[in-house]
Design an enzyme around this catalytic site. Structure first.
Site, PDB file in Angstrom:
ATOM      1  CG  ASP A   1      -5.032  -1.882   8.295  1.00 23.86           C
ATOM      2  OD1 ASP A   1      -4.430  -1.354   9.243  1.00 23.86           O
ATOM      3  OD2 ASP A   1      -4.870  -1.543   7.118  1.00 23.86           O
TER       4      ASP A   1
ATOM      5  CD1 TRP B   1      -2.699   1.772   0.621  1.00 23.02           C
ATOM      6  CD2 TRP B   1      -1.285   2.458   2.218  1.00 23.02           C
ATOM      7  NE1 TRP B   1      -3.057   3.056   0.975  1.00 23.02           N
ATOM      8  CE2 TRP B   1      -2.197   3.496   1.956  1.00 23.02           C
ATOM      9  CE3 TRP B   1      -0.288   2.661   3.174  1.00 23.02           C
ATOM     10  CZ2 TRP B   1      -2.153   4.725   2.629  1.00 23.02           C
ATOM     11  CZ3 TRP B   1      -0.242   3.870   3.844  1.00 23.02           C
ATOM     12  CH2 TRP B   1      -1.169   4.885   3.578  1.00 23.02           C
TER      13      TRP B   1
ATOM     14  CG  ASP C   1      -7.147   3.519  10.529  1.00 20.55           C
ATOM     15  OD1 ASP C   1      -7.099   2.430   9.914  1.00 20.55           O
ATOM     16  OD2 ASP C   1      -6.657   4.553  10.094  1.00 20.55           O
TER      17      ASP C   1
ATOM     18  CG  HIS D   1      -5.905  -4.983   5.253  1.00 21.84           C
ATOM     19  ND1 HIS D   1      -4.912  -4.036   5.069  1.00 21.84           N
ATOM     20  CD2 HIS D   1      -5.294  -6.174   5.212  1.00 21.84           C
ATOM     21  CE1 HIS D   1      -3.754  -4.655   4.908  1.00 21.84           C
ATOM     22  NE2 HIS D   1      -3.971  -5.956   4.987  1.00 21.84           N
TER      23      HIS D   1
ATOM     24  CG  ASP E   1      -8.513  -1.163   4.865  1.00 22.39           C
ATOM     25  OD1 ASP E   1      -9.546  -0.757   5.432  1.00 22.39           O
ATOM     26  OD2 ASP E   1      -7.402  -1.159   5.426  1.00 22.39           O
TER      27      ASP E   1
ATOM     28  CG  HIS F   1      -8.534   1.942   2.699  1.00 27.16           C
ATOM     29  ND1 HIS F   1      -7.289   1.491   2.325  1.00 27.16           N
ATOM     30  CD2 HIS F   1      -8.387   2.413   3.959  1.00 27.16           C
ATOM     31  CE1 HIS F   1      -6.426   1.670   3.314  1.00 27.16           C
ATOM     32  NE2 HIS F   1      -7.089   2.217   4.320  1.00 27.16           N
TER      33      HIS F   1
ATOM     34  CG  ASP G   1      -9.108   6.580   6.842  1.00 27.75           C
ATOM     35  OD1 ASP G   1      -9.486   5.696   6.056  1.00 27.75           O
ATOM     36  OD2 ASP G   1      -7.929   6.837   7.042  1.00 27.75           O
TER      37      ASP G   1
ATOM     38  CD  GLU H   1      -4.557  -1.473   2.202  1.00 30.73           C
ATOM     39  OE1 GLU H   1      -5.326  -0.922   3.027  1.00 30.73           O
ATOM     40  OE2 GLU H   1      -3.459  -1.986   2.546  1.00 30.73           O
TER      41      GLU H   1
ATOM     42  CE  LYS I   1      -6.369   5.808   3.705  1.00 33.36           C
ATOM     43  NZ  LYS I   1      -5.360   6.017   4.767  1.00 33.36           N
TER      44      LYS I   1
END
Length: 416
Positions: free
Chosen positions: A324, A185, A294, A284, A257, A260, A292, A224, A226
């Site tokens: 992730d 990434w 996380d 992920h 992900d 993302h 976002d 990956e 995003k």
């Protein structure tokens, strides 16, 4: 939770699921095979061991909860403890900045297998398999563009770094007799209007072609996409449409992900299309909130839909599952357990769908019956099956993991 209650509840659940054609023992056996790759950066907020610099490259860890792992021994100690609270055999996902550098500065175009040999040894001793990631952020040469940089000297630096990371992953895979999944990434993008969009994407494709040219049997590469990064909001070189085309034409694993994409997108919708054109998926699993990913993964509609679609598309055996997120606002060990167990719950829920019957009803055009069965399945005794899964594997059932983590915090992380 008392053993008798767990066993009694499971037998009742098993009988109820059997009535709609679902074998709970088979679902549990399948879940036990699912290895989840635990992201090492949850232990220390993506700091790594390279230097004490702050995060750059459009990513950010928020919060200052006490107990962050400060060195390689503390990261490993935390992961070893996490393992004791989780059913199944799982993996550990490393970023390049987590190398065993022995207190010396090793620039990223000089990193080698020797800097991860102690990780290979540790993983073997603790029954972990390793996955890997190149690291293009938080470096003086990161800037806004790395592998897509028109400056050849900077671009070549990152190409060399990523090739070396593939060689490290190859060595890991050979040592563990199981392919190491290495994710690529890059944060590359620009803050405002971008005129040369096609140029940067051409460069990124050329860089990746160079990186992936050599076949390395001990590892598998994935790339990956995003949506954007902090400070890079207007243009992302490695967007989803770019990597969809790249992975389809080069037959490379695509990394999905879940944090993302646009906040209103259902990432589950992408699974069946991608599986038609790419060899495998790397997942992920994260939780986006507003801007976002996380945030700690939970058993929400998005994650449930994601794994249900994967099972419905017969794609579970073509997917590698990893976490992730990096939440520094709560107990970091607790974040691991919540996120991993939530992922396991979603996989189990998908495996417990009466899929054969649902497919039969859909093929017969019985829309009412299909929707009714989907709705009724939502309130089946799923929790009793998950409790038994944990009991069977000798780990805490229900909320019993909470005091264990509190004790670890009292004895270990609070003293850091």
């Amino acid at each position: 939770m008392k053993e008798a209650n767990i066993l009694k509840s499971y037998e009742l659940a098993k009988e109820r699921y059997a009535a709609i054609g679902v074998d709970t023992d088979k679902a549990i056996a399948e879940l036990e095979k699912q290895q989840i790759s635990l992201h090492c950066w949850q232990t220390d907020d993506v700091s790594g061991f390279e230097n004490d610099g702050s995060l750059t490259g459009g990513i950010q860890a928020t919060g200052n909860y006490p107990g962050r792992a400060r060195n390689i021994d503390e990261v490993r100690k935390d992961l070893e403890f996490v393992k004791t609270l989780l059913a199944g055999n799982h993996r550990v996902n490393l970023h390049e900045i987590y190398g065993d550098f022995g207190g010396k500065f090793v620039d990223r175009d000089q990193v080698g297998v020797e800097h991860f040999q102690s990780w290979i040894d540790w993983a073997k001793a603790n029954n972990f398999k390793l996955d890997f990631n190149s690291t293009s952020f938080s470096h003086p040469k990161s800037g806004d563009l790395s592998l897509s940089n028109p400056d050849k000297s900077i671009r070549d630096f990152w190409i060399e770094h990523t090739i070396r990371c593939r060689k490290i992953a190859d060595a890991m895979g050979k040592a563990q007799n199981d392919p190491c999944i290495m994710n690529i990434w890059v944060h590359d993008g620009q803050k405002d209007y971008t005129v040369n969009r096609k140029k940067y994407r051409e460069i990124l494709a050329e860089s990746l072609d160079t990186i992936l040219k050599e076949d390395m049997p001990g590892m598998k590469s994935c790339v990956e996409a995003k949506l954007f990064g902090i400070g890079l909001e207007s243009y992302t070189v490695g967007s989803m449409d770019f990597f969809e085309g790249y992975c389809a034409t080069r037959k490379v694993i695509y990394t999905l992900d879940t944090g993302h994409y646009e906040p209103t997108e259902n990432v589950a919708d992408k699974v069946s299309s991608l599986l038609l054109y790419v060899p495998e998926l790397m997942l992920h699993v994260s939780r986006p909130v507003r801007w976002d990913s996380d945030h700690v993964t939970i058993m929400n509609d998005m994650t449930l839909d994601f794994f249900k679609e994967l099972v419905r598309a017969d794609g579970l055996n073509r997917a590698h599952v990893g976490l992730d997120y990096f939440d520094a606002s709560i107990n970091r060990i607790g974040a691991y357990i919540i996120g991993t167990r939530a992922t396991q719950k979603c996989i189990l829920s998908a495996l417990l769908e009466p899929l054969a019957k649902l497919r039969e009803l859909e093929a017969a055009g019985k829309g009412f019956q299909k929707l009714a069965l989907l709705e009724e399945a939502k309130t089946l005794p799923f929790g009793a099956v998950f409790d038994y899964f944990n009991y069977k594997n000798g780990v805490p059932v229900g909320e019993e993991f909470i005091p264990a983590i509190e004790q670890y915090e009292k004895d270990v992380t609070s003293k850091r």
